[in-house]
Design a protein around this motif. Structure first.
Motif, PDB file in Angstrom:
ATOM      1  N   HIS A 253       9.166   1.867   2.613  1.00  0.00           N
ATOM      2  CA  HIS A 253       9.687   2.808   1.618  1.00  0.00           C
ATOM      3  C   HIS A 253      10.360   3.979   2.339  1.00  0.00           C
ATOM      4  N   PRO A 254      11.434   4.537   1.767  1.00  0.00           N
ATOM      5  CA  PRO A 254      12.110   5.669   2.417  1.00  0.00           C
ATOM      6  C   PRO A 254      11.229   6.903   2.600  1.00  0.00           C
ATOM      7  N   SER A 255      10.177   7.032   1.793  1.00  0.00           N
ATOM      8  CA  SER A 255       9.304   8.193   1.923  1.00  0.00           C
ATOM      9  C   SER A 255       8.405   8.121   3.153  1.00  0.00           C
ATOM     10  N   LEU A 256       8.273   6.933   3.730  1.00  0.00           N
ATOM     11  CA  LEU A 256       7.420   6.790   4.908  1.00  0.00           C
ATOM     12  C   LEU A 256       8.124   7.399   6.107  1.00  0.00           C
ATOM     13  N   ARG A 257       7.491   8.379   6.733  1.00  0.00           N
ATOM     14  CA  ARG A 257       8.090   9.092   7.870  1.00  0.00           C
ATOM     15  C   ARG A 257       7.443   8.747   9.202  1.00  0.00           C
ATOM     16  N   GLY A 258       6.313   8.054   9.176  1.00  0.00           N
ATOM     17  CA  GLY A 258       5.671   7.731  10.438  1.00  0.00           C
ATOM     18  C   GLY A 258       4.531   6.751  10.273  1.00  0.00           C
ATOM     19  N   ILE A 259       4.217   6.067  11.370  1.00  0.00           N
ATOM     20  CA  ILE A 259       3.043   5.204  11.432  1.00  0.00           C
ATOM     21  C   ILE A 259       2.238   5.605  12.657  1.00  0.00           C
ATOM     22  N   ALA A 260       0.950   5.328  12.618  1.00  0.00           N
ATOM     23  CA  ALA A 260       0.066   5.631  13.746  1.00  0.00           C
ATOM     24  C   ALA A 260      -1.126   4.702  13.663  1.00  0.00           C
TER      25      ALA A 260
ATOM     26  N   SER B 240       7.599  15.981  -4.319  1.00  0.00           N
ATOM     27  CA  SER B 240       6.850  17.087  -3.723  1.00  0.00           C
ATOM     28  C   SER B 240       7.083  18.343  -4.542  1.00  0.00           C
ATOM     29  N   ALA B 241       6.435  19.423  -4.162  1.00  0.00           N
ATOM     30  CA  ALA B 241       6.539  20.672  -4.922  1.00  0.00           C
ATOM     31  C   ALA B 241       7.964  21.211  -4.935  1.00  0.00           C
ATOM     32  N   ASP B 242       8.743  20.904  -3.880  1.00  0.00           N
ATOM     33  CA  ASP B 242      10.122  21.409  -3.842  1.00  0.00           C
ATOM     34  C   ASP B 242      11.121  20.439  -4.469  1.00  0.00           C
ATOM     35  N   GLY B 243      10.599  19.382  -5.093  1.00  0.00           N
ATOM     36  CA  GLY B 243      11.467  18.450  -5.799  1.00  0.00           C
ATOM     37  C   GLY B 243      11.944  17.280  -4.981  1.00  0.00           C
ATOM     38  N   GLY B 244      11.603  17.237  -3.688  1.00  0.00           N
ATOM     39  CA  GLY B 244      12.014  16.129  -2.839  1.00  0.00           C
ATOM     40  C   GLY B 244      10.938  15.059  -2.762  1.00  0.00           C
ATOM     41  N   ALA B 245      11.210  14.050  -1.950  1.00  0.00           N
ATOM     42  CA  ALA B 245      10.222  12.992  -1.754  1.00  0.00           C
ATOM     43  C   ALA B 245       9.131  13.484  -0.812  1.00  0.00           C
ATOM     44  N   LEU B 246       7.888  13.257  -1.164  1.00  0.00           N
ATOM     45  CA  LEU B 246       6.769  13.701  -0.324  1.00  0.00           C
ATOM     46  C   LEU B 246       6.637  12.771   0.880  1.00  0.00           C
ATOM     47  N   PRO B 247       6.675  13.296   2.104  1.00  0.00           N
ATOM     48  CA  PRO B 247       6.544  12.446   3.290  1.00  0.00           C
ATOM     49  C   PRO B 247       5.193  11.755   3.352  1.00  0.00           C
ATOM     50  N   LEU B 248       5.225  10.478   3.703  1.00  0.00           N
ATOM     51  CA  LEU B 248       4.017   9.674   3.836  1.00  0.00           C
ATOM     52  C   LEU B 248       3.890   9.176   5.273  1.00  0.00           C
ATOM     53  N   TYR B 249       2.646   9.067   5.731  1.00  0.00           N
ATOM     54  CA  TYR B 249       2.349   8.580   7.074  1.00  0.00           C
ATOM     55  C   TYR B 249       1.251   7.531   6.966  1.00  0.00           C
ATOM     56  N   ALA B 250       1.509   6.352   7.485  1.00  0.00           N
ATOM     57  CA  ALA B 250       0.573   5.239   7.364  1.00  0.00           C
ATOM     58  C   ALA B 250      -0.267   5.101   8.629  1.00  0.00           C
ATOM     59  N   LEU B 251      -1.568   4.957   8.443  1.00  0.00           N
ATOM     60  CA  LEU B 251      -2.484   4.716   9.546  1.00  0.00           C
ATOM     61  C   LEU B 251      -2.869   3.241   9.547  1.00  0.00           C
ATOM     62  N   LEU B 252      -2.618   2.577  10.657  1.00  0.00           N
ATOM     63  CA  LEU B 252      -2.924   1.158  10.813  1.00  0.00           C
ATOM     64  C   LEU B 252      -4.253   1.040  11.553  1.00  0.00           C
ATOM     65  N   GLU B 253      -5.250   0.450  10.897  1.00  0.00           N
ATOM     66  CA  GLU B 253      -6.611   0.485  11.434  1.00  0.00           C
ATOM     67  C   GLU B 253      -7.283  -0.878  11.460  1.00  0.00           C
ATOM     68  N   THR B 254      -6.510  -1.925  11.189  1.00  0.00           N
ATOM     69  CA  THR B 254      -7.032  -3.289  11.218  1.00  0.00           C
ATOM     70  C   THR B 254      -6.047  -4.190  11.938  1.00  0.00           C
TER      71      THR B 254
ATOM     72  N   ASP C 282       0.846  -1.207   0.000  1.00  0.00           N
ATOM     73  CA  ASP C 282       0.000   0.000   0.000  1.00  0.00           C
ATOM     74  C   ASP C 282       0.876   1.249   0.000  1.00  0.00           C
ATOM     75  N   VAL C 283       1.894   1.244   0.822  1.00  0.00           N
ATOM     76  CA  VAL C 283       2.796   2.394   0.922  1.00  0.00           C
ATOM     77  C   VAL C 283       3.600   2.561  -0.364  1.00  0.00           C
ATOM     78  N   VAL C 284       4.131   1.476  -0.869  1.00  0.00           N
ATOM     79  CA  VAL C 284       4.957   1.533  -2.082  1.00  0.00           C
ATOM     80  C   VAL C 284       4.153   2.060  -3.260  1.00  0.00           C
ATOM     81  N   ARG C 285       2.929   1.621  -3.366  1.00  0.00           N
ATOM     82  CA  ARG C 285       2.080   2.059  -4.483  1.00  0.00           C
ATOM     83  C   ARG C 285       1.863   3.569  -4.447  1.00  0.00           C
ATOM     84  N   VAL C 286       1.591   4.112  -3.280  1.00  0.00           N
ATOM     85  CA  VAL C 286       1.383   5.560  -3.181  1.00  0.00           C
ATOM     86  C   VAL C 286       2.703   6.296  -3.379  1.00  0.00           C
ATOM     87  N   ALA C 287       3.774   5.762  -2.834  1.00  0.00           N
ATOM     88  CA  ALA C 287       5.080   6.412  -2.973  1.00  0.00           C
ATOM     89  C   ALA C 287       5.455   6.565  -4.442  1.00  0.00           C
ATOM     90  N   ARG C 288       5.117   5.600  -5.260  1.00  0.00           N
ATOM     91  CA  ARG C 288       5.425   5.685  -6.683  1.00  0.00           C
ATOM     92  C   ARG C 288       4.574   6.739  -7.379  1.00  0.00           C
TER      93      ARG C 288
END
Length: 277
Positions: free
Chosen positions: A139-146, A111-125, A100-106
């Motif tokens: 993925h390296p773009s993932l910066r946090g989980i909650a 991001s608008a400044d040319g870098g990788a857009l930070p992603l945060y995954a919500l675990l709900e199951t 799920d994360v990899v698909r969105v990261a691709r």
């Protein structure tokens, strides 16, 4: 002021006046919600209103929680807001696997400044919780989980708050093992119950969380107070740092507190967080 975010204020994307107030609320991060807070017949409007807002840089970091990745709206959400000058991150709901994360990261690689857009995954199951570390390292773009506790509570069928503590600790450990920041607590749904919010934050802090999501500005000062070090904690941390600077190796303070490298590291964290005041 440090870069630590303690308060994450959720606002519905189909209510631009509310979003404007949130941006001036003092929240460390504003999360524009395109998912649960928006009715199906308002999804398109919420998406377009959010895209218009994010066309300009914003005074505080703004994240967008897109719709469920397996549903009919997520692809359009991503196309509308990525990349945008005012977008600082994406929150991904109902993540249950690393793919799920990899698909969105691709899809949202830049991001608008040319870098990788930070992603945060919500675990709900239950499945998401079981795969917490795999998701956290997806993925390296993932910066946090909650945790999304409302959905998780339903999925697990737990009857009281204590039934979520195993899942909470699992996510705290997974984040640390993956080298991510400590997770933020899920929202406290009763906006009038500030005493209950404070008690819940104290419990979350004891479990290893750092900061909390909110659904109303009145919750923000309670969360910040709960997570910022007290004066006593600051003084104790300063004592530890001073003692460590004068001596090397493990030692005991005059009050009997034993300090070693781990205690010094914790004291440094306390003083860093105290700088947020």
């Amino acid at each position: 002021m440090t870069g630590v975010a303690l308060t994450w204020l959720y606002v519905p994307g189909d209510r631009p006046p509310v979003v404007a107030k949130a941006l001036a609320s003092g929240a460390d991060v504003v999360v524009i919600d395109l998912e649960d807070a928006v009715a199906p017949d308002r999804k398109a409007y919420a998406r377009s209103a959010t895209a218009e807002l994010l066309g300009d840089p914003q005074p505080v970091p703004v994240h967008v929680r897109v719709n469920a990745l397996s549903g009919p709206w997520a692809r359009a959400d991503l196309a509308a807001v990525v990349p945008a000058p005012g977008l600082s991150g994406l929150r991904l709901p109902k993540v249950s696997s690393p793919s799920d994360v990899v698909r969105v990261a691709r899809r949202a690689a830049v991001s608008a400044d040319g870098g990788a857009l930070p992603l945060y995954a919500l675990l709900e199951t239950a499945l998401g919780i079981e795969r917490a570390h795999a998701v956290a390292t997806a993925h390296p773009s993932l910066r946090g989980i909650a945790i999304g506790e409302a959905d998780l509570r339903t999925d697990l069928g737990v009857r009281d708050d204590a039934g979520l503590d195993y899942s909470r600790s699992r996510v705290v450990v997974a984040a640390r093992a993956a080298g991510l920041a400590p997770p933020t607590q899920s929202v406290h749904p009763d906006i009038r119950d500030l005493d209950g919010l404070m008690a819940s934050c104290a419990h979350g802090r004891a479990l290893g969380f750092l900061g909390r999501a909110a659904i109303h500005p009145r919750q923000l000062p309670v969360i910040e107070k709960a997570y910022l070090p007290t004066q006593r904690e600051i003084e104790q941390a300063e004592t530890v740092i001073k003692a460590a600077a004068m001596n090397q190796g493990a030692q005991a303070l005059p009050n009997g507190t034993f300090i070693d490298t781990a205690v010094v590291t914790a004291a440094q964290r306390t003083l860093t967080l105290a700088q947020k005041n």
